[in-house]
Write a protein that holds these residues in place. Sequence first.
Motif, PDB file in Angstrom:
ATOM      1  N   MET A 177      56.147  89.727  56.776  1.00 40.52           N
ATOM      2  CA  MET A 177      57.069  88.863  56.211  1.00 40.52           C
ATOM      3  C   MET A 177      56.431  87.870  55.390  1.00 40.52           C
ATOM      4  SD  MET A 177      58.527  86.073  59.068  1.00 40.52           S
ATOM      5  CE  MET A 177      58.923  87.607  60.413  1.00 40.52           C
ATOM      6  N   PRO A 178      57.401  87.626  54.173  1.00 38.74           N
ATOM      7  CA  PRO A 178      56.943  86.619  53.121  1.00 38.74           C
ATOM      8  C   PRO A 178      56.839  85.220  53.776  1.00 38.74           C
ATOM      9  CG  PRO A 178      58.769  87.896  52.415  1.00 38.74           C
ATOM     10  CD  PRO A 178      58.604  88.206  53.845  1.00 38.74           C
ATOM     11  N   ILE A 179      56.009  84.139  53.075  1.00 37.17           N
ATOM     12  CA  ILE A 179      55.838  83.074  53.848  1.00 37.17           C
ATOM     13  C   ILE A 179      57.210  82.201  53.868  1.00 37.17           C
ATOM     14  CG2 ILE A 179      55.372  81.593  51.649  1.00 37.17           C
ATOM     15  CD1 ILE A 179      53.292  80.065  53.095  1.00 37.17           C
ATOM     16  N   GLY A 180      58.069  82.273  53.104  1.00 38.64           N
ATOM     17  CA  GLY A 180      59.295  81.829  53.170  1.00 38.64           C
ATOM     18  C   GLY A 180      59.953  82.084  54.395  1.00 38.64           C
ATOM     19  N   TYR A 181      60.202  83.153  54.821  1.00 34.52           N
ATOM     20  CA  TYR A 181      60.619  83.549  56.130  1.00 34.52           C
ATOM     21  C   TYR A 181      59.844  83.090  57.305  1.00 34.52           C
ATOM     22  CZ  TYR A 181      64.176  86.468  53.487  1.00 34.52           C
ATOM     23  OH  TYR A 181      65.408  86.792  52.717  1.00 34.52           O
ATOM     24  N   ALA A 182      58.447  83.352  57.001  1.00 37.53           N
ATOM     25  CA  ALA A 182      57.364  83.036  58.354  1.00 37.53           C
ATOM     26  C   ALA A 182      57.805  81.316  58.565  1.00 37.53           C
ATOM     27  CB  ALA A 182      56.422  83.133  58.001  1.00 37.53           C
ATOM     28  N   LEU A 229      63.296  70.062  49.684  1.00 33.70           N
ATOM     29  CA  LEU A 229      62.098  70.256  48.747  1.00 33.70           C
ATOM     30  C   LEU A 229      61.646  71.703  48.748  1.00 33.70           C
ATOM     31  CD1 LEU A 229      60.127  69.417  46.546  1.00 33.70           C
ATOM     32  CD2 LEU A 229      58.784  68.297  48.456  1.00 33.70           C
ATOM     33  N   GLY A 230      61.632  72.302  49.965  1.00 33.18           N
ATOM     34  CA  GLY A 230      61.249  73.495  50.034  1.00 33.18           C
ATOM     35  C   GLY A 230      62.031  74.618  49.520  1.00 33.18           C
ATOM     36  N   ARG A 231      63.425  74.565  49.534  1.00 37.34           N
ATOM     37  CA  ARG A 231      64.429  75.195  48.782  1.00 37.34           C
ATOM     38  C   ARG A 231      63.823  75.381  47.328  1.00 37.34           C
ATOM     39  NH1 ARG A 231      68.542  73.985  52.482  1.00 37.34           N
ATOM     40  NH2 ARG A 231      69.330  72.099  51.063  1.00 37.34           N
ATOM     41  N   ARG A 232      63.401  74.229  46.450  1.00 37.57           N
ATOM     42  CA  ARG A 232      63.108  74.108  45.262  1.00 37.57           C
ATOM     43  C   ARG A 232      62.029  74.982  44.805  1.00 37.57           C
ATOM     44  NH1 ARG A 232      64.557  68.074  44.044  1.00 37.57           N
ATOM     45  NH2 ARG A 232      66.906  67.893  44.366  1.00 37.57           N
ATOM     46  N   LEU A 233      60.882  74.934  46.019  1.00 37.59           N
ATOM     47  CA  LEU A 233      59.682  75.498  45.840  1.00 37.59           C
ATOM     48  C   LEU A 233      59.870  76.841  46.347  1.00 37.59           C
ATOM     49  CD1 LEU A 233      57.383  72.631  46.844  1.00 37.59           C
ATOM     50  CD2 LEU A 233      57.703  73.218  44.721  1.00 37.59           C
ATOM     51  N   ALA A 234      60.856  77.369  46.789  1.00 35.45           N
ATOM     52  CA  ALA A 234      60.981  78.645  47.489  1.00 35.45           C
ATOM     53  C   ALA A 234      60.462  80.021  46.639  1.00 35.45           C
ATOM     54  CB  ALA A 234      62.326  79.076  47.615  1.00 35.45           C
ATOM     55  N   ARG A 235      60.565  79.718  45.326  1.00 35.10           N
ATOM     56  CA  ARG A 235      59.973  80.951  44.668  1.00 35.10           C
ATOM     57  C   ARG A 235      58.411  80.792  44.197  1.00 35.10           C
ATOM     58  NH1 ARG A 235      64.806  82.142  40.324  1.00 35.10           N
ATOM     59  NH2 ARG A 235      66.571  82.435  41.670  1.00 35.10           N
ATOM     60  N   THR A 239      52.287  78.437  45.750  1.00 34.18           N
ATOM     61  CA  THR A 239      52.003  77.015  45.870  1.00 34.18           C
ATOM     62  C   THR A 239      52.283  76.243  47.251  1.00 34.18           C
ATOM     63  OG1 THR A 239      52.801  76.667  43.558  1.00 34.18           O
ATOM     64  CG2 THR A 239      53.371  74.793  44.945  1.00 34.18           C
ATOM     65  N   LEU A 240      53.339  76.728  48.074  1.00 31.31           N
ATOM     66  CA  LEU A 240      53.619  76.403  49.261  1.00 31.31           C
ATOM     67  C   LEU A 240      52.251  76.669  50.242  1.00 31.31           C
ATOM     68  CD1 LEU A 240      57.281  77.588  50.164  1.00 31.31           C
ATOM     69  CD2 LEU A 240      56.182  75.393  50.048  1.00 31.31           C
ATOM     70  N   GLY A 241      51.719  77.993  49.807  1.00 29.36           N
ATOM     71  CA  GLY A 241      50.607  78.193  50.813  1.00 29.36           C
ATOM     72  C   GLY A 241      49.215  77.363  50.551  1.00 29.36           C
TER      73      GLY A 241
END
Length: 266
Positions: A177-182, A229-235, A239-241
């Motif tokens: 699964m992608p990091i957003g869902y993880a 903030l996480g929603r704004r960086l979701a794409r 960067t999140l990683g």
Amino acid sequence: MDHLAVDALTGASGSLVGLVLGLVGGGGSILAVPLLVYVVGIKSAHVAIGTSAIAVAVSALANLLMHARAGNVKWRCALVFTVAGALGAVGGSMIAKMIDGQKLLVLFGVLMLVVGIMMLRRGAGDGDPAVTLCRENARRLLPRLTAGGFGVGSLSGFFGIGGGFLIVPGLMLSTGMPIGYAIGSSLVSVTGFGATTASSYAVSGLIDWRVAALFVSGGILGGLAGTTLGRRLARQKRTLGFIFAGVVIIVGVYVVARALPPLLAA
């Protein structure tokens, strides 16, 4: 330091943990123990571990509700991972209480460094956003989720952490699964592992309930900011990683630097 200053530092520390939990799912829980020891001033590493476990469990639950509302939770995968991990957390917490607190902090810091470096080398990756546990793929995914959950839960109980910094890569590795869902799904396990570990420490009288309440209050406020903030960086998955890995490595270096000298001098 007077009580008002300690209370303010506790609330601020909880806000930081909630912010990171909301933003990257993990990392917040791994920050809790160092913050309680080095910022709030809790003398016993075991009390800091027990207090962080209850505080992180409640903060993670609040963040989970926000991520669930946003549709970021793969519930079937998360629940299997959590049930297997809760069993591991019971054994891990029992073993940890028999180990010297200073040695526990050093091991804690080293584990943070290893996981952070692994995350940097692996990168975030895109993953499969449609992945789910179903009858067709259960034979393949169930063993992976069970083994991964048990291993992560054991480490979570041993180090007294929610385990999100291990759960996120664990879920990605087990399911693709992608990091957003993880991140969203990991909060199911963070809540479960934290509650299991906290129960074990509460039975032993190793929780400061006043500190836990202040920490949770700050954590909920920080979680609101982190989820937004996480929603704004979701794409921006990469960067999140990198944020996730960077937080873990920096705090790991600090914990080892503070905890190792007293052991070497002993």
